[in-house]
Design an enzyme around this catalytic site. Structure first.
Site, PDB file in Angstrom:
ATOM      1  N   HIS A 167      -7.730 -11.007  -1.255  1.00 13.01           N
ATOM      2  CA  HIS A 167      -7.208 -10.707  -0.208  1.00 13.01           C
ATOM      3  C   HIS A 167      -7.912 -11.366   0.969  1.00 13.01           C
ATOM      4  O   HIS A 167      -9.211 -10.810   1.398  1.00 13.01           O
ATOM      5  CB  HIS A 167      -7.041  -9.276   0.086  1.00 13.01           C
ATOM      6  CG  HIS A 167      -6.016  -8.776   0.864  1.00 13.01           C
ATOM      7  ND1 HIS A 167      -5.402  -9.411   1.933  1.00 13.01           N
ATOM      8  CD2 HIS A 167      -5.431  -7.614   1.216  1.00 13.01           C
ATOM      9  CE1 HIS A 167      -4.740  -8.694   2.741  1.00 13.01           C
ATOM     10  NE2 HIS A 167      -4.605  -7.633   2.386  1.00 13.01           N
ATOM     11  N   THR A 205       0.721  -1.184  -0.155  1.00 13.27           N
ATOM     12  CA  THR A 205       0.018   0.184   0.077  1.00 13.27           C
ATOM     13  C   THR A 205       0.961   1.340   0.000  1.00 13.27           C
ATOM     14  O   THR A 205       2.044   1.375   0.944  1.00 13.27           O
ATOM     15  CB  THR A 205      -0.935   0.044   1.221  1.00 13.27           C
ATOM     16  OG1 THR A 205      -1.708  -1.022   1.125  1.00 13.27           O
ATOM     17  CG2 THR A 205      -1.686   1.126   1.280  1.00 13.27           C
ATOM     18  N   GLY A 256       8.547  -7.782  -0.121  1.00 14.72           N
ATOM     19  CA  GLY A 256       7.911  -6.721   0.102  1.00 14.72           C
ATOM     20  C   GLY A 256       8.910  -5.385   0.139  1.00 14.72           C
ATOM     21  O   GLY A 256       9.045  -4.842  -0.848  1.00 14.72           O
ATOM     22  N   ASN A 308      -4.585 -10.590   6.753  1.00  8.18           N
ATOM     23  CA  ASN A 308      -4.308  -9.327   7.469  1.00  8.18           C
ATOM     24  C   ASN A 308      -5.532  -8.598   8.192  1.00  8.18           C
ATOM     25  O   ASN A 308      -5.554  -7.314   8.281  1.00  8.18           O
ATOM     26  CB  ASN A 308      -3.539  -8.311   6.581  1.00  8.18           C
ATOM     27  CG  ASN A 308      -2.321  -8.769   6.194  1.00  8.18           C
ATOM     28  OD1 ASN A 308      -1.985  -9.807   6.498  1.00  8.18           O
ATOM     29  ND2 ASN A 308      -1.712  -8.015   5.356  1.00  8.18           N
ATOM     30  N   GLN A 354      -4.735  -7.496  -6.614  1.00 11.34           N
ATOM     31  CA  GLN A 354      -5.218  -7.977  -5.221  1.00 11.34           C
ATOM     32  C   GLN A 354      -6.782  -7.267  -4.740  1.00 11.34           C
ATOM     33  O   GLN A 354      -6.586  -6.004  -4.950  1.00 11.34           O
ATOM     34  CB  GLN A 354      -4.183  -7.591  -4.089  1.00 11.34           C
ATOM     35  CG  GLN A 354      -4.591  -8.406  -2.851  1.00 11.34           C
ATOM     36  CD  GLN A 354      -3.667  -8.093  -1.725  1.00 11.34           C
ATOM     37  OE1 GLN A 354      -3.900  -7.027  -1.175  1.00 11.34           O
ATOM     38  NE2 GLN A 354      -3.060  -9.090  -1.278  1.00 11.34           N
ATOM     39  N   TYR A 383      -8.679  -8.211   7.315  1.00 13.53           N
ATOM     40  CA  TYR A 383      -9.574  -7.505   6.479  1.00 13.53           C
ATOM     41  C   TYR A 383     -10.979  -8.457   6.345  1.00 13.53           C
ATOM     42  O   TYR A 383     -10.965  -9.517   7.038  1.00 13.53           O
ATOM     43  CB  TYR A 383      -9.096  -7.098   5.086  1.00 13.53           C
ATOM     44  CG  TYR A 383      -7.818  -6.250   5.309  1.00 13.53           C
ATOM     45  CD1 TYR A 383      -8.101  -4.670   5.972  1.00 13.53           C
ATOM     46  CD2 TYR A 383      -6.750  -6.407   4.959  1.00 13.53           C
ATOM     47  CE1 TYR A 383      -7.392  -3.928   6.215  1.00 13.53           C
ATOM     48  CE2 TYR A 383      -5.608  -5.349   5.215  1.00 13.53           C
ATOM     49  CZ  TYR A 383      -5.945  -4.138   5.652  1.00 13.53           C
ATOM     50  OH  TYR A 383      -4.965  -3.320   5.992  1.00 13.53           O
ATOM     51  N   ASN A 430      -4.322  -5.783  12.466  1.00 11.76           N
ATOM     52  CA  ASN A 430      -5.825  -5.392  12.456  1.00 11.76           C
ATOM     53  C   ASN A 430      -6.611  -5.910  13.631  1.00 11.76           C
ATOM     54  O   ASN A 430      -7.809  -6.278  13.374  1.00 11.76           O
ATOM     55  CB  ASN A 430      -6.235  -5.255  11.187  1.00 11.76           C
ATOM     56  CG  ASN A 430      -5.762  -4.188  10.118  1.00 11.76           C
ATOM     57  OD1 ASN A 430      -5.435  -3.003  10.711  1.00 11.76           O
ATOM     58  ND2 ASN A 430      -5.455  -4.582   8.908  1.00 11.76           N
ATOM     59  N   ARG A 449      -4.488 -14.798  -0.795  1.00 14.92           N
ATOM     60  CA  ARG A 449      -3.540 -14.485   0.393  1.00 14.92           C
ATOM     61  C   ARG A 449      -4.194 -14.665   1.832  1.00 14.92           C
ATOM     62  O   ARG A 449      -5.331 -14.427   1.966  1.00 14.92           O
ATOM     63  CB  ARG A 449      -3.292 -12.842   0.325  1.00 14.92           C
ATOM     64  CG  ARG A 449      -1.937 -12.677   1.027  1.00 14.92           C
ATOM     65  CD  ARG A 449      -1.715 -11.410   1.172  1.00 14.92           C
ATOM     66  NE  ARG A 449      -0.337 -11.058   1.261  1.00 14.92           N
ATOM     67  CZ  ARG A 449       0.180  -9.650   1.773  1.00 14.92           C
ATOM     68  NH1 ARG A 449      -0.600  -8.893   1.980  1.00 14.92           N
ATOM     69  NH2 ARG A 449       1.394  -9.669   1.893  1.00 14.92           N
TER      70      ARG A 449
END
Length: 370
Positions: A178, A25, A326, A181, A97, A183, A238, A230
Site C-alpha cells: 500500500h 476497510t 470497491g 492514500n 495489502q 499512508y 489523509n 497501489r
C-alpha cells in the site's frame, strides 16, 4: 477486444476474469485478529478475478484504526490462514495489502501510547477510528514524531517480514504494498508531508527512496510475479499532496519497471471521490506510457468509480488490463455474475461500512442460479 470476463495471466497468477475486488476497510477484526466471519465474507466474493484484502498492518506501530487486521502475531496469521483456505476452497485468488499508516493514527492505537511515526513531525488534518467505552467514533489523528533515518531499515524489514509470513504461513497468493492514500509510503513521496533534509527528503529520488527500498525487499522475498503496488498520484486522502505529481510518479513507475511486478494498482483522482480534480490535473496515459517505455510488463489496474461500461471501455482502449471495484462488492458478493448478466445491483448500507457484525457484511443476497 478484451472483456471483463476474459482470463488474464498476471505475473504468477492466472485470473479467470479481469474484475478485482478493491481493498475495503470494514473494521471487523477485534484485537487485529481476522475472524471466521471475515473468512465467510471473502469466500462469498471469491468469483472475483482477484481479491485484495482490506489494508492489513505489518506491525503494531503500523495500526491506525480500531479493529483493522494485522499480520504480525500468531493469532493474526492463523486467522488469515483460515481466510485464504476459505477463498481457495471456492477456487478464488487472494492477495493481502501490506499497510503502515504512518501518521494517520492515534496514541490510543499505538503500543504503549507512543506517538505515531511519519517522515516529518507534521500532523495530518484528518480523522481516525477508535473505540472508547465499547463505542466506535472518529477522532482527530495524533501529532506524529519524525522517523530517524536509522529506523528506516527496520521499516523495510517489517514489510519484508510481513510479506514472507503472508505467503509461507497464511497461504496468500501474493501481496500488494500500500503506497497510496496518504499512508506512510505516500507520506514519504509527497512534498506536503515530507520536509526531510536527509537522503529520504527533498528531491524526487530521495522522497521515492523508501517506497523503492520496500518494493525491492518484498520482491526479493516473494518474487515480483506475486507482488503488486497501489499508488494514488493526486488523491487528497489523509491530507497529502505533491508539488509536481506527474514528474514524481513517472519517476516512481520507471524505477518499478525492472522489478517484474504482477501489477500496478492506480487510483485515478480522489480516492472514493471525483475522478478529476480541477487543481490537480494528471495524465494517467503518460504515467502508463512511462512504465511501459521503461520495460514494465505488469498488469495495469485502474480504480475509482468504475461501472461496467467504463470498465469495458478502459479495457477496449488499452487504458487498463484489470479494473478494481470497491463499494459494489460490499453489497454484491456475486458482483461478477451480476455484471455478466446485466442484473441490478444491491444497494449498500453506509451505516454498516465500518464496524459491526454480520448485518451489512455477510447478509447481502446473491442472485438465483441461472
Amino acid at each position: 477486444m478484451p472483456s471483463l470476463f476474459d482470463p488474464l495471466q498476471v505475473g504468477k497468477l492466472h485470473l479467470p476474469n479481469r474484475i478485482v475486488m478493491a481493498p475495503l476497510t470494514r473494521n471487523r477484526a477485534p484485537e487485529a485478529i481476522p475472524t471466521p466471519m471475515m473468512a465467510e465474507y471473502y469466500a462469498q466474493r471469491a468469483s472475483a478475478g482477484l481479491l485484495i484484502t482490506e489494508a492489513t498492518a505489518i506491525t503494531a506501530e503500523g495500526q491506525g484504526y480500531a479493529d483493522v487486521p494485522g499480520l504480525y502475531g500468531t493469532e493474526q496469521l492463523d486467522g488469515w490462514k483460515a481466510v485464504t483456505a476459505a477463498v481457495h476452497e471456492r477456487q478464488g485468488r487472494i492477495v493481502v495489502q501490506l499497510w503502515h499508516v504512518g501518521r494517520v493514527s492515534h496514541v490510543d492505537l499505538q503500543p504503549d501510547g507512543q506517538l505515531p511515526v511519519a517522515p516529518s513531525a507534521i500532523a495530518a488534518h484528518t480523522k481516525t477510528y477508535v473505540i472508547k467505552d465499547g463505542a466506535g467514533k472518529f477522532v482527530p489523528t495524533s501529532e506524529p514524531r519524525a522517523l530517524d533515518a536509522t529506523e528506516l531499515p527496520r521499516i523495510v524489514h517489517d514489510y519484508r517480514h510481513a510479506a514472507r509470513h503472508a505467503m509461507s504461513t497464511c497461504g496468500f497468493d501474493g501481496v500488494e504494498v500500500h503506497g497510496a492514500n496518504g499512508y506512510l509510503l505516500d507520506q514519504f513521496l509527497k512534498t506536503s508531508s515530507n520536509k526531510r533534509s536527509d537522503d529520504y527528503g527533498g528531491t524526487i529520488e530521495n522522497r521515492a527512496r523508501l517506497l523503492l527500498e520496500v518494493m525491492r525487499a518484498v520482491v526479493g522475498e516473494v518474487g515480483g510475479g506475486r507482488t503488486g503496488v497501489r499508488l494514488s498520484p493526486v488523491t487528497p486522502a489523509n491530507d497529502v499532496q505533491d508539488d509536481d505529481p506527474q514528474r514524481l510518479f513517472e519517476y516512481v513507475v520507471r524505477e518499478l519497471a525492472p522489478l517484474g511486478l504482477a501489477y500496478l494498482h492506480i487510483i485515478e483522482g480522489a480516492t472514493g471521490g471525483p475522478r478529476e480534480i480541477p487543481d490537480r490535473p494528471f495524465d494517467y496515459k503518460a504515467l502508463r506510457d512511462a512504465y511501459r517505455s521503461a520495460g514494465g510488463k505488469g498488469a495495469w489496474m485502474v480504480n475509482n468509480g468504475y461501472d461496467k461500461a467504463m470498465a469495458e471501455q478502459a479495457l477496449a482502449s488499452g487504458a487498463a488490463d484489470l479494473v478494481a471495484f470497491g463499494k459494489p462488492f460490499i453489497s454484491n458478493p456475486d458482483l461478477v455474475e451480476r455484471l455478466r448478466r446485466g442484473a441490478a445491483l444491491n444497494e449498500w448500507d453506509k451505516t454498516t461500512f465500518y464496524g459491526g457484525g454480520a448485518k451489512g457484511y455477510i447478509d447481502y443476497p446473491a442472485l438465483e442460479a441461472a
